[in-house]
Motif scaffolding. Structure first.
Motif, PDB file in Angstrom:
ATOM      1  N   LYS A  10       0.810  -1.219   0.000  1.00 23.14           N
ATOM      2  CA  LYS A  10       0.000   0.000   0.000  1.00 23.14           C
ATOM      3  C   LYS A  10       0.848   1.276   0.000  1.00 23.14           C
ATOM      4  O   LYS A  10       2.055   1.230   0.252  1.00 23.14           O
ATOM      5  CB  LYS A  10      -0.926  -0.034   1.218  1.00 23.14           C
ATOM      6  CG  LYS A  10      -1.955  -1.162   1.180  1.00 23.14           C
ATOM      7  CD  LYS A  10      -2.933  -1.031   2.343  1.00 23.14           C
ATOM      8  CE  LYS A  10      -3.950  -2.157   2.324  1.00 23.14           C
ATOM      9  NZ  LYS A  10      -4.972  -1.983   3.382  1.00 23.14           N
ATOM     10  N   TYR A  50     -12.676  -2.240  -3.324  1.00 24.97           N
ATOM     11  CA  TYR A  50     -13.189  -2.214  -1.946  1.00 24.97           C
ATOM     12  C   TYR A  50     -14.716  -2.085  -1.885  1.00 24.97           C
ATOM     13  O   TYR A  50     -15.252  -1.667  -0.854  1.00 24.97           O
ATOM     14  CB  TYR A  50     -12.522  -1.077  -1.168  1.00 24.97           C
ATOM     15  CG  TYR A  50     -11.114  -1.400  -0.723  1.00 24.97           C
ATOM     16  CD1 TYR A  50     -10.853  -2.485   0.105  1.00 24.97           C
ATOM     17  CD2 TYR A  50     -10.030  -0.607  -1.124  1.00 24.97           C
ATOM     18  CE1 TYR A  50      -9.567  -2.784   0.527  1.00 24.97           C
ATOM     19  CE2 TYR A  50      -8.739  -0.897  -0.705  1.00 24.97           C
ATOM     20  CZ  TYR A  50      -8.521  -1.987   0.125  1.00 24.97           C
ATOM     21  OH  TYR A  50      -7.246  -2.285   0.549  1.00 24.97           O
ATOM     22  N   HIS A  53     -16.777  -2.843   1.125  1.00 24.02           N
ATOM     23  CA  HIS A  53     -16.720  -1.935   2.288  1.00 24.02           C
ATOM     24  C   HIS A  53     -17.429  -0.606   2.044  1.00 24.02           C
ATOM     25  O   HIS A  53     -17.267   0.325   2.826  1.00 24.02           O
ATOM     26  CB  HIS A  53     -15.256  -1.625   2.644  1.00 24.02           C
ATOM     27  CG  HIS A  53     -14.481  -2.828   3.089  1.00 24.02           C
ATOM     28  ND1 HIS A  53     -14.869  -3.624   4.143  1.00 24.02           N
ATOM     29  CD2 HIS A  53     -13.336  -3.388   2.617  1.00 24.02           C
ATOM     30  CE1 HIS A  53     -13.996  -4.608   4.299  1.00 24.02           C
ATOM     31  NE2 HIS A  53     -13.065  -4.499   3.381  1.00 24.02           N
ATOM     32  N   PHE A  58     -15.319   4.328   6.947  1.00 22.81           N
ATOM     33  CA  PHE A  58     -13.956   4.644   6.505  1.00 22.81           C
ATOM     34  C   PHE A  58     -13.761   4.475   5.001  1.00 22.81           C
ATOM     35  O   PHE A  58     -12.652   4.633   4.498  1.00 22.81           O
ATOM     36  CB  PHE A  58     -12.928   3.801   7.276  1.00 22.81           C
ATOM     37  CG  PHE A  58     -13.123   2.303   7.176  1.00 22.81           C
ATOM     38  CD1 PHE A  58     -12.697   1.603   6.054  1.00 22.81           C
ATOM     39  CD2 PHE A  58     -13.723   1.603   8.211  1.00 22.81           C
ATOM     40  CE1 PHE A  58     -12.879   0.224   5.958  1.00 22.81           C
ATOM     41  CE2 PHE A  58     -13.907   0.224   8.125  1.00 22.81           C
ATOM     42  CZ  PHE A  58     -13.477  -0.461   6.992  1.00 22.81           C
ATOM     43  N   GLU A  61     -12.159   7.500   3.045  1.00 21.19           N
ATOM     44  CA  GLU A  61     -10.769   7.658   3.500  1.00 21.19           C
ATOM     45  C   GLU A  61      -9.885   6.545   2.914  1.00 21.19           C
ATOM     46  O   GLU A  61      -8.752   6.790   2.484  1.00 21.19           O
ATOM     47  CB  GLU A  61     -10.823   7.548   5.030  1.00 21.19           C
ATOM     48  CG  GLU A  61      -9.584   7.871   5.817  1.00 21.19           C
ATOM     49  CD  GLU A  61      -9.838   7.530   7.295  1.00 21.19           C
ATOM     50  OE1 GLU A  61      -8.941   6.929   7.913  1.00 21.19           O
ATOM     51  OE2 GLU A  61     -10.940   7.841   7.814  1.00 21.19           O
ATOM     52  N   LEU A  62     -10.432   5.335   2.883  1.00 15.91           N
ATOM     53  CA  LEU A  62      -9.689   4.179   2.362  1.00 15.91           C
ATOM     54  C   LEU A  62      -9.396   4.359   0.869  1.00 15.91           C
ATOM     55  O   LEU A  62      -8.251   4.165   0.426  1.00 15.91           O
ATOM     56  CB  LEU A  62     -10.522   2.910   2.611  1.00 15.91           C
ATOM     57  CG  LEU A  62      -9.999   1.575   2.084  1.00 15.91           C
ATOM     58  CD1 LEU A  62      -8.633   1.237   2.675  1.00 15.91           C
ATOM     59  CD2 LEU A  62     -10.999   0.456   2.405  1.00 15.91           C
ATOM     60  N   THR A  92      -5.077  -6.936  11.004  1.00  9.93           N
ATOM     61  CA  THR A  92      -5.373  -5.685  10.278  1.00  9.93           C
ATOM     62  C   THR A  92      -4.871  -4.470  11.049  1.00  9.93           C
ATOM     63  O   THR A  92      -4.292  -3.551  10.472  1.00  9.93           O
ATOM     64  CB  THR A  92      -6.904  -5.557  10.065  1.00  9.93           C
ATOM     65  OG1 THR A  92      -7.354  -6.715   9.363  1.00  9.93           O
ATOM     66  CG2 THR A  92      -7.254  -4.314   9.258  1.00  9.93           C
ATOM     67  N   ARG A 103       2.829  -6.227   9.234  1.00  8.84           N
ATOM     68  CA  ARG A 103       2.146  -5.080   9.853  1.00  8.84           C
ATOM     69  C   ARG A 103       2.784  -4.684  11.177  1.00  8.84           C
ATOM     70  O   ARG A 103       2.853  -3.500  11.513  1.00  8.84           O
ATOM     71  CB  ARG A 103       0.663  -5.373   9.982  1.00  8.84           C
ATOM     72  CG  ARG A 103      -0.026  -5.292   8.606  1.00  8.84           C
ATOM     73  CD  ARG A 103      -1.403  -5.835   8.655  1.00  8.84           C
ATOM     74  NE  ARG A 103      -2.155  -5.593   7.432  1.00  8.84           N
ATOM     75  CZ  ARG A 103      -3.187  -6.339   7.054  1.00  8.84           C
ATOM     76  NH1 ARG A 103      -3.584  -7.360   7.801  1.00  8.84           N
ATOM     77  NH2 ARG A 103      -3.828  -6.058   5.933  1.00  8.84           N
ATOM     78  N   VAL A 110      -4.411   1.276  11.530  1.00  8.15           N
ATOM     79  CA  VAL A 110      -5.350   0.312  10.941  1.00  8.15           C
ATOM     80  C   VAL A 110      -5.684   0.682   9.493  1.00  8.15           C
ATOM     81  O   VAL A 110      -5.914  -0.195   8.650  1.00  8.15           O
ATOM     82  CB  VAL A 110      -6.622   0.165  11.818  1.00  8.15           C
ATOM     83  CG1 VAL A 110      -7.456   1.430  11.804  1.00  8.15           C
ATOM     84  CG2 VAL A 110      -7.454  -1.018  11.388  1.00  8.15           C
ATOM     85  N   GLY A 111      -5.703   1.962   9.196  1.00 12.34           N
ATOM     86  CA  GLY A 111      -5.991   2.411   7.831  1.00 12.34           C
ATOM     87  C   GLY A 111      -4.758   2.290   6.949  1.00 12.34           C
ATOM     88  O   GLY A 111      -4.838   1.796   5.817  1.00 12.34           O
ATOM     89  N   ASN A 113      -2.020   0.359   6.701  1.00  8.29           N
ATOM     90  CA  ASN A 113      -1.467  -0.875   7.277  1.00  8.29           C
ATOM     91  C   ASN A 113      -0.587  -1.668   6.312  1.00  8.29           C
ATOM     92  O   ASN A 113      -0.454  -2.879   6.432  1.00  8.29           O
ATOM     93  CB  ASN A 113      -2.591  -1.729   7.880  1.00  8.29           C
ATOM     94  CG  ASN A 113      -3.601  -2.189   6.843  1.00  8.29           C
ATOM     95  OD1 ASN A 113      -3.512  -1.816   5.679  1.00  8.29           O
ATOM     96  ND2 ASN A 113      -4.543  -3.018   7.268  1.00  8.29           N
ATOM     97  N   HIS A 116      -2.239  -5.477   1.765  1.00  8.22           N
ATOM     98  CA  HIS A 116      -3.534  -6.151   1.668  1.00  8.22           C
ATOM     99  C   HIS A 116      -3.284  -7.576   1.204  1.00  8.22           C
ATOM    100  O   HIS A 116      -2.407  -7.809   0.379  1.00  8.22           O
ATOM    101  CB  HIS A 116      -4.438  -5.457   0.632  1.00  8.22           C
ATOM    102  CG  HIS A 116      -5.617  -6.308   0.240  1.00  8.22           C
ATOM    103  ND1 HIS A 116      -6.774  -6.331   0.963  1.00  8.22           N
ATOM    104  CD2 HIS A 116      -5.774  -7.220  -0.770  1.00  8.22           C
ATOM    105  CE1 HIS A 116      -7.613  -7.207   0.408  1.00  8.22           C
ATOM    106  NE2 HIS A 116      -7.027  -7.750  -0.644  1.00  8.22           N
TER     107      HIS A 116
HETATM  108  P1  CMP Z   1      -7.509  -4.452   3.780  1.00  7.77           P
HETATM  109  O1  CMP Z   1      -7.049  -5.830   4.093  1.00  7.77           O
HETATM  110  O2  CMP Z   1      -6.925  -3.798   2.592  1.00  7.77           O
HETATM  111  O3  CMP Z   1      -9.094  -4.461   3.627  1.00  7.77           O
HETATM  112  C1  CMP Z   1      -9.916  -3.399   4.022  1.00  7.77           C
HETATM  113  C2  CMP Z   1      -9.149  -2.262   4.585  1.00  7.77           C
HETATM  114  O4  CMP Z   1      -9.912  -1.289   5.261  1.00  7.77           O
HETATM  115  C3  CMP Z   1      -8.199  -2.778   5.635  1.00  7.77           C
HETATM  116  O5  CMP Z   1      -7.175  -3.529   5.038  1.00  7.77           O
HETATM  117  C4  CMP Z   1      -7.783  -1.507   6.322  1.00  7.77           C
HETATM  118  O6  CMP Z   1      -6.703  -0.875   5.692  1.00  7.77           O
HETATM  119  C5  CMP Z   1      -9.017  -0.646   6.148  1.00  7.77           C
HETATM  120  N1  CMP Z   1      -9.670  -0.464   7.433  1.00  7.77           N
HETATM  121  C6  CMP Z   1     -10.201  -1.409   8.212  1.00  7.77           C
HETATM  122  N2  CMP Z   1     -10.710  -0.853   9.336  1.00  7.77           N
HETATM  123  C7  CMP Z   1     -10.482   0.485   9.239  1.00  7.77           C
HETATM  124  C8  CMP Z   1     -10.751   1.586  10.070  1.00  7.77           C
HETATM  125  N3  CMP Z   1     -11.377   1.433  11.244  1.00  7.77           N
HETATM  126  N4  CMP Z   1     -10.380   2.816   9.656  1.00  7.77           N
HETATM  127  C9  CMP Z   1      -9.755   2.962   8.458  1.00  7.77           C
HETATM  128  N5  CMP Z   1      -9.466   1.939   7.627  1.00  7.77           N
HETATM  129  C10 CMP Z   1      -9.818   0.720   8.018  1.00  7.77           C
END
Ligand code: CMP
Length: 139
Positions: A10, A50, A53, A58, A61-62, A92, A103, A110-111, A113, A116
């Protein structure tokens, strides 16, 4: 059983020149990088990737994060590659990730990270097909 999984290094990791260090952890774990390219994800690609989600708070932002800098998309191959890569990545949330995982070593939050990895073989197939043609994967 030999299988394939999809990986993304990432923007937080590419920005800090960690591609090689992440790849070293992947290869040391016995996973083979059978396809790899550095790309700038488009907003449409990130939103599609994504989509599961999209109702999460989030999501915006993601997507913004994933298109903020280049990423490295990869196909990894090995015994139980999906589960093995999830183990190698760690939880995560880096605060909960085990020692030695990508990680724990490198993720910032968490965002942001660092990596993936696919969560199932079915999703691995879908995710690989979004970014690679069969001809680009050299096993
Ligand atoms: P990933 O495995 O790429 O799949 C979904 C992504 O959402 C996850 O990794 C995180 O990077 C992101 N994510 C999960 N929870 C949060 C959160 N609380 N705030 C921001 N990003 C998040």
């Amino acid at each position: 059983m030999t299988e394939r999984t999809f990986s993304i290094i990432k923007p937080d990791a590419t920005r800090r020149n960690l591609t090689g260090k992440v790849n070293a952890v992947i290869e040391d774990a016995g996973l083979r990088i059978v396809a790899q390219k550095r790309i700038r994800m488009t907003r449409q690609q990130a939103e599609q990737f994504y989509d599961v989600h999209k109702e999460r708070p989030f999501f915006g932002e993601l997507v913004d994060f994933m298109i903020s800098e280049p990423v490295v998309v990869q196909v990894l191959e090995g015994d139980n590659a999906v589960a093995k890569y999830r183990e190698v990545m760690g939880a995560t949330n880096p605060a909960q990730a085990a020692d030695g995982t990508i990680r724990k070593l490198y993720a910032e939050s968490v965002g942001e990270n660092s990596v993936h990895g696919s969560d199932s073989q079915d999703n691995a197939k879908i995710e690989i097909a979004q970014f690679f043609t069969d001809a680009e994967i050299v096993g």
